[in-house]
Design an enzyme around this catalytic site. Sequence first.
Site, short mmCIF file in Angstrom:
data_model
loop_
_atom_site.label_atom_id
_atom_site.label_comp_id
_atom_site.label_asym_id
_atom_site.label_seq_id
_atom_site.Cartn_x
_atom_site.Cartn_y
_atom_site.Cartn_z
N ASP A 184 0.78 -1.29 -0.04
CA ASP A 184 0.58 -0.06 0.16
C ASP A 184 1.19 1.24 0.12
O ASP A 184 2.22 1.47 0.46
CB ASP A 184 -1.07 -0.05 1.25
CG ASP A 184 -2.11 1.43 1.61
OD1 ASP A 184 -2.53 0.88 0.47
OD2 ASP A 184 -2.30 1.16 2.50
N ASP A 223 -1.66 -0.55 6.28
CA ASP A 223 -0.67 -0.01 7.46
C ASP A 223 -2.57 -0.64 8.31
O ASP A 223 -2.85 0.69 9.35
CB ASP A 223 -1.33 1.66 7.36
CG ASP A 223 -2.36 1.97 6.39
OD1 ASP A 223 -3.42 1.53 5.81
OD2 ASP A 223 -2.36 3.57 6.80
N ASP A 227 -7.31 -1.12 4.51
CA ASP A 227 -7.32 -2.27 3.94
C ASP A 227 -7.60 -4.13 4.06
O ASP A 227 -6.29 -4.77 3.83
CB ASP A 227 -5.91 -2.20 3.11
CG ASP A 227 -4.43 -1.17 4.48
OD1 ASP A 227 -4.88 -1.28 5.13
OD2 ASP A 227 -3.42 -0.75 3.42
P1 ADP Z 1 -3.72 4.80 0.29
O1 ADP Z 1 -4.01 3.39 -0.96
O2 ADP Z 1 -2.72 5.60 -0.46
O3 ADP Z 1 -3.54 3.57 1.40
P2 ADP Z 1 -6.39 5.50 0.67
O4 ADP Z 1 -6.99 4.12 -0.26
O5 ADP Z 1 -6.67 4.90 1.82
O6 ADP Z 1 -4.70 5.78 -0.57
O7 ADP Z 1 -7.29 6.25 -0.47
C1 ADP Z 1 -7.07 6.45 -1.67
C2 ADP Z 1 -7.05 8.57 -1.68
O8 ADP Z 1 -8.89 8.45 -1.01
C3 ADP Z 1 -6.70 8.81 -0.97
O9 ADP Z 1 -5.43 9.52 -1.18
C4 ADP Z 1 -7.48 10.68 -1.01
O10 ADP Z 1 -7.47 11.06 -2.39
C5 ADP Z 1 -8.64 9.57 -0.82
N1 ADP Z 1 -9.37 9.50 0.56
C6 ADP Z 1 -8.89 8.83 1.25
N2 ADP Z 1 -9.77 9.14 2.59
C7 ADP Z 1 -10.00 10.30 2.42
C8 ADP Z 1 -10.45 11.59 3.77
N3 ADP Z 1 -10.35 11.11 4.34
N4 ADP Z 1 -10.38 12.30 3.23
C9 ADP Z 1 -9.73 12.47 2.28
N5 ADP Z 1 -9.41 11.85 1.01
C10 ADP Z 1 -9.70 10.94 1.09
MG MG Z 2 -4.57 3.32 3.04
#
Ligand code: ADP
Ligand code: MG
Length: 633
Positions: free
Chosen positions: A334, A527, A531
């Site tokens: 991730d 993390d 996920d």
């Molecule tokens: P990653 O795959 O990098 O762990 P996530 O799946 O957690 O990222 O989130 C993907 C995207 O969704 C983030 O890059 C952000 O743009 C958006 N996002 C997720 N949760 C939030 C939140 N609480 N506030 C704002 N944007 C969010």
């Molecule tokens: Mg994440």
Amino acid sequence: MNKKQKNLLLRILSAAACVAVLLLCDRMIPAWYIKLLLYMIPYLIVGHDILKKAWKGIRNRQVFDENFLMTVATFGAIAVGIYNATHGGDDDYLEAVAVMLLYQVGELFQSYAVGRSRRNISDLMDIRPDYANIEEDGELVRVDPDEVEVGSLIVVQPGERIPLDGVVESGSSTLNTAALTGESLPREVSEGSEVLSGCINQSGVLTIRTTKEADESTASKILDLVENAASRKSKSENFISKFARYYTPIVCYAALALALLPPIFLAVTGRNPMISEWLYRACTFLVISCPCAVVINIPLSFFAGLGAASSQGILIKGSNYLEAMAQVRCLVFDKTSTITRGNFEVSAIHHTLLEEEKLLEYAAHIECHSSHPISLSLQHAYGKHVDAGRVTDIQEISGRGVTGKVDGVPVAAGNAGLMKDLDIPYKDCHHPGTIVHMAIDGKYAGHIVISDEIKPSSADAIAELKKAGVRKTVMLTGDSEKTAQAVAGQVGIDEVHAGLLPADKVSLVETLLTQTGRNEKLAFVGDGINDAPVLSRADIGIAMGALGSDAAIEAADVVLMDDDPLKITKAIRISRKCLRIVHENLIFSLGIKVICLILGAVGIANMWIAIIADVGVMILAVLNAIRALFADR
Ligand code: ADP
Ligand code: MG
């Protein structure tokens, strides 16, 4: 040593003393049956529980086990002695007693070693809280952490272990988190910091308001996990129990054949059948074939491997995962908080119709219930008190963002995907970093650019993994393609997929799983925030920086207690070393067994050699297994 072990030791010693006396007085014993009776004393002292267990096994129709082997072999040896005595030969009962005695020495050693390494795992993680200090009428009173309710104030003095999870109410200090993370870097805490049970308070007095009960606190959770790890059996352990199920009966029938067939053959062809000689060989064969060394060394090596890992802050939830770690060839990461720090900083605010301050206020409020690293950074950037009472109808959309109402006004904060879903035209951004688009009352209100740092050890970690034989590294992220490519390029990851929802991550991992070979495993590192489905779908789910994240500790198979991606290679190295030791022991002990079996069948090895070989092999195997405890030091 526990009571049972002390008891066994006492029995071994008194039986040995008995035998010594009998040997000294050998000349004075008048008849063979008196000698037999006298030798039965040490025999029963040291072996009565084996006889009882064998009898129980027969009654429960689970005949073939080590107790049965030992009982039959020693009875046979006594029968040979009686036969010889009544046919004018040597009456020798020493052998039967000695076999029992040595077998029990082996058992004692084995139970001691297993107990030691099992305890070692939790000793290494010396985090069990003993007491909590509560202030009563101006004095500190020590109480059981179980009795402290959530929201109580506890006092932790320098040098003491923090007994319960909580938030610092007053005082500042540095904490030693080594017992949790394997890292010795001290952590600074002051008013308002979250603290975890199991850390040691090094310098100042801390008053802590507890946020969790003892059972729910980090230290207990981790100990539970570590103590239950050994109950998840590895493939090799399952193989061994299956092996013993077939092996022991086969050996018993082979011994029976050895006792009966040659004498019958000799008698039929008109020669001396040598009944006692063949009976003796059959008994020797049984003693040699006793599988203790083979059976014991595998779980012991795994115990030791699990212990070695946990002392480095790597918690592996079962021997099966330890085994699987050795075969990891594809690693899927991730992005946020795994490759990058997850400490976002607001770096710019663009195209906003409001004041920047106002936009941040909306952002911080709408995010007030999210645990995503983005949310934390927005609240940090806002810097003022967030009043959760102003916020209603919150919906967090995984991999997209958050929607809801602030002071009754509809607000949305998230990535481009969220804006598309809501049909709100948004402005693209050319700044490097993660973009949080804001919509207020259905209209676009600008975006906040936040940037994340790559962890300093990420690039090294990827290089190390390649060195350790990992063929493919993949990064999955919900972030934009541009940010994802930039990060992957910097750390040297092979393949990138961006703009993913948590469900897309699962299906991508499923596709990758079909591409890995049969003896290859895929691990996913995340993390634990949104996920969890992927963590459980991968062959091995590794949660990183899991200190304090309950969801991750639940969902993952391997928990890295700190944020360091280098620990992944370390875990792989430990598991490989552990498996190598398992295989060494297996080959060594089975090899010696086979050689002794052949020597016994042709009459070269006697029962003495057999039992000494068995106990000797076991002790060597156990010592070798303990080596796994020092893997990767
Ligand atoms: P990653 O795959 O990098 O762990 P996530 O799946 O957690 O990222 O989130 C993907 C995207 O969704 C983030 O890059 C952000 O743009 C958006 N996002 C997720 N949760 C939030 C939140 N609480 N506030 C704002 N944007 C969010
Ligand atoms: Mg994440």
